[in-house]
Design an enzyme around this catalytic site. Structure first.
Site, PDB file in Angstrom:
ATOM      1  N   LYS A  94     -56.287  -4.935 -43.243  1.00  0.00           N
ATOM      2  CA  LYS A  94     -57.372  -4.444 -44.109  1.00  0.00           C
ATOM      3  C   LYS A  94     -58.736  -4.880 -43.579  1.00  0.00           C
ATOM      4  O   LYS A  94     -59.688  -4.096 -43.619  1.00  0.00           O
ATOM      5  CB  LYS A  94     -57.151  -4.936 -45.540  1.00  0.00           C
TER       6      LYS A  94
ATOM      7  N   ASP B  69     -51.118  -8.464 -43.631  1.00  0.00           N
ATOM      8  CA  ASP B  69     -51.594  -7.345 -44.467  1.00  0.00           C
ATOM      9  C   ASP B  69     -53.118  -7.447 -44.664  1.00  0.00           C
ATOM     10  O   ASP B  69     -53.841  -6.463 -44.475  1.00  0.00           O
ATOM     11  CB  ASP B  69     -50.858  -7.394 -45.824  1.00  0.00           C
TER      12      ASP B  69
HETATM   13  N1  HSE Z   1     -48.858  -5.996 -50.354  1.00  0.00           N
HETATM   14  C1  HSE Z   1     -50.195  -5.585 -50.578  1.00  0.00           C
HETATM   15  C2  HSE Z   1     -50.902  -6.651 -51.418  1.00  0.00           C
HETATM   16  C3  HSE Z   1     -50.194  -4.262 -51.274  1.00  0.00           C
HETATM   17  O1  HSE Z   1     -50.219  -7.505 -51.974  1.00  0.00           O
HETATM   18  O2  HSE Z   1     -52.116  -6.651 -51.501  1.00  0.00           O
HETATM   19  C4  HSE Z   1     -51.522  -3.586 -51.333  1.00  0.00           C
HETATM   20  O3  HSE Z   1     -52.001  -3.281 -50.063  1.00  0.00           O
END
Ligand code: HSE
Length: 397
Positions: free
Chosen positions: A199, A195
Site C-alpha cells: 500500500k 500488505d
Molecule cells: N489484510 C488487509 C488489512 C485487508 O488487514 O488491512 C485490507 O487491505
C-alpha cells in the site's frame, strides 16, 4: 441495465455483490440505469445466493460484450494479472482491491488501459473504505506532496489494539481478525508488514509520480514487537503503531518503508485503534491532511470498489490523472532519513551515552530505554553496533 462481472468470490467479491444488490436504488439514481452483476468467476462452485451467476470459465466474461466493467477481487498476481490484461485488451474497464497486483504491475496495467481507452481503478487497494487515492490525485493535485504516512493495515492495528487493551495473545487476536474477514488469505503478509508495504508503494507511486518497486522497500511487521516497549512508550506519552511511510528527501530523492514507530500522543494517528486506518498526507500548500476510516472488511472495501465501477461508467470515460512513470531512479534507502530513535538495550545509560551522546531517558527501573537526538539511520545502525540492542524503532517526528 448496466452489467458487470466479479472475479473471485472471497470477502471483497462477496461484499461487492452485496453492495450492488443492497444499494441498488442509490446506485441506479446516480447512474441513471440499474447496475447488475451478470457473472462471477470462481475456481470452485459453491451453493448460495450467487450460484446462478457463477462460472469457472473466464472466456464467458471476456467474450460477453454486455459486461462493461470487471471487478477483480481474486488477489495475488498470476491469474489476476492475466485476466486483468485480457479484460482491458477487449475494452472492459477493470476495478480492483488487489494491492499486490497494483504495486507490482499497476504502471503497466494503467498504460494498457490508457491505450484501450478504458479505466483501471483501484481505490479499494489502499485504506479499504477510506477515500485516499482520489483525494491524493485529484483534490490535492495542486500540491507538491512531501510525505505520506499512515496506519495501512487493519489486521495488525486490530491485533495491537487487542493486545494492548485487553492483554490478548497475539495468536488469539490474529484469529479474531481472520474471523472478521480483515486478514489476508496468508496472514503473514499482514503481520510481517508486506500488505502495508504494497500500500505504501501505491501511495508513493501516486504521490511522487515514479514507480516504487516493492522489492526495494524495507518492510518490518509487528512480530518482533514487545509489549514491554509498548508500556515504556506509553509511560513517556507515546503509542507504538505500524506505519508505512513515503518521504520526499531534502536532496530530491524519495524513500519508503514500513516499520513500527513511536508516535507522540499529540499526533491524532496515535489514537487510531482496531481495524481503523489513518493516512496523513503532507502537501506543500495544504499542510497535513488526514484520512480516517475502516481499512479492511467486506463492506467498506466493497464500497470503494463499487464507487470505482460507477466512476468508470459515468460521463468522463477516462481518468487521466491516475498514473505514474515507470522510472525508478531517485529511490533511496530509508536509512537516509534523519529522525529520533528509540532504543531498549541490555546495558547501562552510560553505555547509551557513550554510543549516542546525550539521550532522553525513558525508563530506568530494570530497563534501559532512551531516545536519541535526530540522527540518520546510518548513524543509528553504526553506533548501536557497540550496544546490546533489545529493541530499536524510529520516532515519528
Ligand atoms: N489484510 C488487509 C488489512 C485487508 O488487514 O488491512 C485490507 O487491505
Amino acid at each position: 441495465m448496466i452489467q458487470i462481472a466479479i472475479m473471485g468470490l472471497g470477502t471483497v467479491g462477496t461484499g461487492v455483490a452485496k453492495v450492488v444488490a443492497e444499494n441498488a436504488k442509490q446506485i441506479e439514481r446516480k447512474l441513471g440505469e440499474p447496475l447488475q452483476v451478470k457473472a462471477i468467476l470462481v475456481r470452485h462452485f459453491k451453493d448460495g445466493p450467487y450460484r446462478q451467476l457463477m462460472t469457472d470459465d473466464f472466456k464467458k466474461i471476456e467474450e460477453d460484450d454486455d459486461i462493461r466493467v470487471v471487478v477483480e477481487t481474486i488477489g495475488g498476481v498470476e491469474a489476476a494479472y492475466e485476466y486483468t490484461k485480457r479484460a482491458l485488451m477487449v475494452g472492459k474497464h477493470v476495478v480492483t482491491a488487489n494491492k499486490q497486483l497494483v504495486a507490482e504491475h499497476g504502471c503497466e496495467l494503467l498504460e494498457l488501459a490508457r491505450k484501450k481507452n478504458v479505466n483501471y481503478l483501484f481505490e479499494a487497494s489502499v485504506g479499504g473504505g477510506i477515500p485516499i487515492l482520489h483525494p491524493l490525485t485529484q483534490c490535492m493535485a495542486a500540491n507538491r506532496i512531501d510525505e505520506v504516512y499512515g496506519i495501512l493495515n487493519g489486521t495488525t492495528n486490530y491485533i495491537l489494539t487487542r493486545m494492548v487493551r485487553t492483554g490478548a495473545f497475539f495468536s488469539d487476536a490474529l484469529r479474531e481478525a481472520q474471523a472478521k474477514g480483515y486478514a489476508e488469505a496468508d496472514p503473514t503478509a499482514d503481520v510481517e508488514g508486506i500488505d502495508a508495504g504494497r500500500k505504501i508503494c501505491i501511495l508513493a507511486d501516486l504521490a511522487f509520480g515514479h514507480q516504487v518497486d516493492p522489492a526495494n522497500v524495507p518492510m518490518e511487521g509487528i512480530t518482533k514487537l514487545s509489549l514491554r516497549d509498548v508500556k515504556i512508550a506509553q509511560r513517556a506519552g507515546y503509542r507504538i503503531k505500524l506505519l508505512g511511510r513515503a518521504v520526499r528527501l531534502p536532496g530530491g530523492g524519495r524513500t519508503a518503508y514500513v516499520a513500527p514507530h513511536l508516535i507522540s500522543e499529540d499526533n491524532p494517528i496515535s489514537g487510531v485503534e482496531d481495524v481503523f486506518n489513518a493516512i496523513m498526507v503532507k502537501g506543500n500548500a495544504t499542510g497535513e491532511v488526514m484520512f480516517y476510516g475502516k481499512g479492511a472488511g467486506e463492506l467498506p472495501t466493497a464500497s470503494a470498489c463499487v464507487a470505482d465501477v460507477m466512476e468508470c461508467l459515468q460521463a468522463s470515460p477516462k481518468r487521466e490523472e491516475i498514473g505514474w512513470s515507470s522510472e525508478t531512479a531517485g529511490f533511496e534507502d530509508p536509512l537516509e532519513l534523519h529522525t529520533r530513535y528509540y532504543f531498549r538495550i541490555e546495558g547501562s545509560l552510560t553505555d547509551a551515552a557513550m554510543a549516542f551522546g546525550q539521550v532522553e531517558v525513558l525508563s530506568e527501573d530494570g530497563e534501559t530505554a532512551f531516545l536519541t537526538d535526530r540522527i540518520s539511520g546510518q548513524d543509528a545502525m553504526q553506533q548501536s553496533k557497540f550496544l546490546n540492542v533489545l529493541a530499536c524503532m524510529r520516532v515519528l517526528a
